[in-house]
Write a protein that holds these residues in place. Sequence first.
Motif, PDB file in Angstrom:
ATOM      1  N   ILE A 281     -10.785 -36.107 -32.331  1.00  0.00           N
ATOM      2  CA  ILE A 281     -11.286 -36.903 -31.221  1.00  0.00           C
ATOM      3  C   ILE A 281     -12.005 -36.046 -30.274  1.00  0.00           C
ATOM      4  O   ILE A 281     -11.576 -35.089 -29.683  1.00  0.00           O
ATOM      5  N   THR A 282     -13.363 -35.970 -29.927  1.00  0.00           N
ATOM      6  CA  THR A 282     -14.164 -35.302 -29.516  1.00  0.00           C
ATOM      7  C   THR A 282     -14.906 -35.949 -28.235  1.00  0.00           C
ATOM      8  O   THR A 282     -15.379 -36.854 -28.233  1.00  0.00           O
ATOM      9  N   ALA A 283     -14.926 -35.223 -27.104  1.00  0.00           N
ATOM     10  CA  ALA A 283     -15.732 -35.518 -25.885  1.00  0.00           C
ATOM     11  C   ALA A 283     -17.034 -34.942 -25.926  1.00  0.00           C
ATOM     12  O   ALA A 283     -17.308 -33.773 -26.489  1.00  0.00           O
ATOM     13  N   LEU A 284     -17.955 -35.602 -25.484  1.00  0.00           N
ATOM     14  CA  LEU A 284     -19.522 -35.265 -25.515  1.00  0.00           C
ATOM     15  C   LEU A 284     -20.025 -35.411 -24.080  1.00  0.00           C
ATOM     16  O   LEU A 284     -19.347 -36.369 -23.404  1.00  0.00           O
ATOM     17  N   TRP A 285     -20.951 -34.643 -23.803  1.00  0.00           N
ATOM     18  CA  TRP A 285     -21.589 -34.767 -22.433  1.00  0.00           C
ATOM     19  C   TRP A 285     -23.048 -34.058 -22.537  1.00  0.00           C
ATOM     20  O   TRP A 285     -23.183 -33.367 -23.397  1.00  0.00           O
ATOM     21  N   ARG A 286     -23.977 -34.506 -21.573  1.00  0.00           N
ATOM     22  CA  ARG A 286     -25.425 -33.735 -21.866  1.00  0.00           C
ATOM     23  C   ARG A 286     -25.170 -32.325 -21.419  1.00  0.00           C
ATOM     24  O   ARG A 286     -24.872 -32.104 -20.302  1.00  0.00           O
ATOM     25  N   GLY A 287     -25.891 -31.429 -21.935  1.00  0.00           N
ATOM     26  CA  GLY A 287     -26.058 -30.037 -21.617  1.00  0.00           C
ATOM     27  C   GLY A 287     -24.870 -29.369 -21.984  1.00  0.00           C
ATOM     28  O   GLY A 287     -24.134 -29.617 -22.851  1.00  0.00           O
ATOM     29  N   GLY A 288     -24.688 -28.137 -21.234  1.00  0.00           N
ATOM     30  CA  GLY A 288     -23.473 -27.207 -21.709  1.00  0.00           C
ATOM     31  C   GLY A 288     -22.281 -27.297 -20.715  1.00  0.00           C
ATOM     32  O   GLY A 288     -22.358 -28.384 -19.911  1.00  0.00           O
ATOM     33  N   ALA A 289     -21.588 -26.431 -20.960  1.00  0.00           N
ATOM     34  CA  ALA A 289     -20.122 -26.478 -20.156  1.00  0.00           C
ATOM     35  C   ALA A 289     -20.430 -26.632 -18.490  1.00  0.00           C
ATOM     36  O   ALA A 289     -19.735 -27.273 -17.830  1.00  0.00           O
ATOM     37  N   ARG A 290     -21.381 -25.786 -17.897  1.00  0.00           N
ATOM     38  CA  ARG A 290     -21.955 -25.971 -16.887  1.00  0.00           C
ATOM     39  C   ARG A 290     -22.402 -27.212 -16.090  1.00  0.00           C
ATOM     40  O   ARG A 290     -22.254 -27.656 -15.137  1.00  0.00           O
ATOM     41  N   ASP A 291     -22.674 -28.093 -17.259  1.00  0.00           N
ATOM     42  CA  ASP A 291     -23.276 -29.381 -16.677  1.00  0.00           C
ATOM     43  C   ASP A 291     -22.262 -30.537 -16.626  1.00  0.00           C
ATOM     44  O   ASP A 291     -22.792 -31.558 -16.303  1.00  0.00           O
ATOM     45  N   LEU A 292     -21.050 -30.247 -17.068  1.00  0.00           N
ATOM     46  CA  LEU A 292     -19.908 -31.241 -17.051  1.00  0.00           C
ATOM     47  C   LEU A 292     -19.598 -31.301 -15.682  1.00  0.00           C
ATOM     48  O   LEU A 292     -19.338 -30.481 -14.636  1.00  0.00           O
ATOM     49  N   SER A 293     -19.689 -32.733 -15.468  1.00  0.00           N
ATOM     50  CA  SER A 293     -19.033 -33.074 -14.011  1.00  0.00           C
ATOM     51  C   SER A 293     -17.520 -32.674 -13.711  1.00  0.00           C
ATOM     52  O   SER A 293     -16.927 -32.392 -14.657  1.00  0.00           O
ATOM     53  N   ALA A 294     -17.445 -32.551 -12.371  1.00  0.00           N
ATOM     54  CA  ALA A 294     -16.142 -32.152 -11.956  1.00  0.00           C
ATOM     55  C   ALA A 294     -15.026 -33.421 -12.531  1.00  0.00           C
ATOM     56  O   ALA A 294     -13.878 -33.132 -13.236  1.00  0.00           O
ATOM     57  N   SER A 295     -15.390 -34.554 -12.291  1.00  0.00           N
ATOM     58  CA  SER A 295     -14.539 -35.751 -12.539  1.00  0.00           C
ATOM     59  C   SER A 295     -14.450 -35.669 -14.273  1.00  0.00           C
ATOM     60  O   SER A 295     -13.249 -36.200 -14.837  1.00  0.00           O
ATOM     61  N   GLY A 296     -15.495 -35.328 -14.968  1.00  0.00           N
ATOM     62  CA  GLY A 296     -15.507 -35.537 -16.370  1.00  0.00           C
ATOM     63  C   GLY A 296     -14.596 -34.377 -16.864  1.00  0.00           C
ATOM     64  O   GLY A 296     -13.613 -34.509 -17.878  1.00  0.00           O
ATOM     65  N   ARG A 297     -14.580 -33.236 -16.490  1.00  0.00           N
ATOM     66  CA  ARG A 297     -13.882 -32.071 -16.728  1.00  0.00           C
ATOM     67  C   ARG A 297     -12.177 -32.521 -16.598  1.00  0.00           C
ATOM     68  O   ARG A 297     -11.457 -32.011 -17.112  1.00  0.00           O
ATOM     69  N   GLU A 298     -12.243 -33.070 -15.332  1.00  0.00           N
ATOM     70  CA  GLU A 298     -10.809 -33.364 -15.085  1.00  0.00           C
ATOM     71  C   GLU A 298     -10.074 -34.502 -16.148  1.00  0.00           C
ATOM     72  O   GLU A 298      -9.037 -34.380 -16.626  1.00  0.00           O
ATOM     73  N   LEU A 299     -10.905 -35.515 -16.334  1.00  0.00           N
ATOM     74  CA  LEU A 299     -10.425 -36.299 -17.335  1.00  0.00           C
ATOM     75  C   LEU A 299     -10.139 -35.734 -18.911  1.00  0.00           C
ATOM     76  O   LEU A 299      -9.300 -35.997 -19.600  1.00  0.00           O
ATOM     77  N   ILE A 300     -11.158 -34.717 -19.335  1.00  0.00           N
ATOM     78  CA  ILE A 300     -10.987 -34.049 -20.582  1.00  0.00           C
ATOM     79  C   ILE A 300      -9.699 -33.177 -20.152  1.00  0.00           C
ATOM     80  O   ILE A 300      -8.893 -33.131 -21.379  1.00  0.00           O
ATOM     81  N   ASP A 301      -9.538 -32.681 -19.293  1.00  0.00           N
ATOM     82  CA  ASP A 301      -8.236 -31.901 -19.201  1.00  0.00           C
ATOM     83  C   ASP A 301      -6.904 -32.805 -19.251  1.00  0.00           C
ATOM     84  O   ASP A 301      -6.030 -32.365 -19.799  1.00  0.00           O
ATOM     85  N   VAL A 302      -6.989 -33.942 -18.549  1.00  0.00           N
ATOM     86  CA  VAL A 302      -5.900 -34.856 -18.855  1.00  0.00           C
ATOM     87  C   VAL A 302      -5.541 -35.275 -20.417  1.00  0.00           C
ATOM     88  O   VAL A 302      -4.493 -35.320 -20.838  1.00  0.00           O
ATOM     89  N   ALA A 303      -6.776 -35.439 -21.071  1.00  0.00           N
ATOM     90  CA  ALA A 303      -6.853 -35.785 -22.222  1.00  0.00           C
ATOM     91  C   ALA A 303      -6.139 -34.854 -23.318  1.00  0.00           C
ATOM     92  O   ALA A 303      -5.308 -35.072 -24.256  1.00  0.00           O
ATOM     93  N   VAL A 304      -6.593 -33.329 -23.137  1.00  0.00           N
ATOM     94  CA  VAL A 304      -5.860 -32.368 -23.725  1.00  0.00           C
ATOM     95  C   VAL A 304      -4.350 -32.462 -23.544  1.00  0.00           C
ATOM     96  O   VAL A 304      -3.506 -32.166 -24.284  1.00  0.00           O
TER      97      VAL A 304
END
Length: 319
Positions: A281-304
Amino acid sequence: MADGSMPDIGSLELLVAVVRTGSISAAAREIGVTQQSASTRLRAIERQLGLALFHRTPSGTRPTLEGEVVASWADDVLAAAARFRAATRTLRGESTARLTVAASQTVSARLLPLWLVELRRQQLADGRTPTAVQLLSGNSTDAEALVRDGRADLAFIESSEVPSDLGSTTVDRDELALVVAPEHPWTATGPIAFETAATEPLVAREEGSGTRRAWEDEVRRRLGRDAAAPAVVLPTSAAVRSAVANGLGAAVLSRREAADDIRLGRLRAVRTTGDPVVRPITALWRGGARDLSASGRELIDVAVQTARAQAGRRTPAPQ
């Protein structure tokens, strides 16, 4: 005969709950109404739509093929209603952070609701306004496209192929299960040879489905050839499950997606030889790790975190 009116949101929630639990009484308890009221509302829905949605038997309530399909559509309506409520909260100033998430069907039905509940819990515990999340559901290919063209901030897919032009990280893993109707001949034998399953024309989702792609990729990897062409192609997992339960053939589904039907005896999982088929199960976003929004990063952390907690519950403690 249909009366032309539209079932209300509460009735659609009841319909989905009955399909999921296989019991009017269990669904009634979940929704918070009496069993008699639930039965009356279900019959009202059938009259409104002009469709027989359930087989009612002494052992429980089983959806018809039409019932499975209508329930999958009801899921879409309920998801839209949730998005509407989130949007109105945003307009009232109750939410300052917004996140548009595209997700494949298995993720949107089985995983994302748990992640969003936990995300909201953590944000409230920290004294923050919860993120307003808009969900766009489709297959894995659809989810990729929504991120790529900017209509979604983040996507979760269940495909074995991860696009190289998007940022990505694995958040969980999902096992596929070969499922058949209870009376299928495969239920009376031992493990089915993987090659036999690969040769069988299956009931399958459309091209672009992560489940179908993962199965076909695994067949090519193990056998060096293509899987058999599907016997039937259907647009939703609910329709596939119903077709298999009614004896149309075998299918490969997410074990999470099939869990309720297996538990209720509508479907049987058949073991195949070799290792289980597991896809990321993979999360995708545009750009690299620095381009991930704060809320997107937070949701990914919760998923993990959720995946690790569930894996811990499944793993016996060392003696």
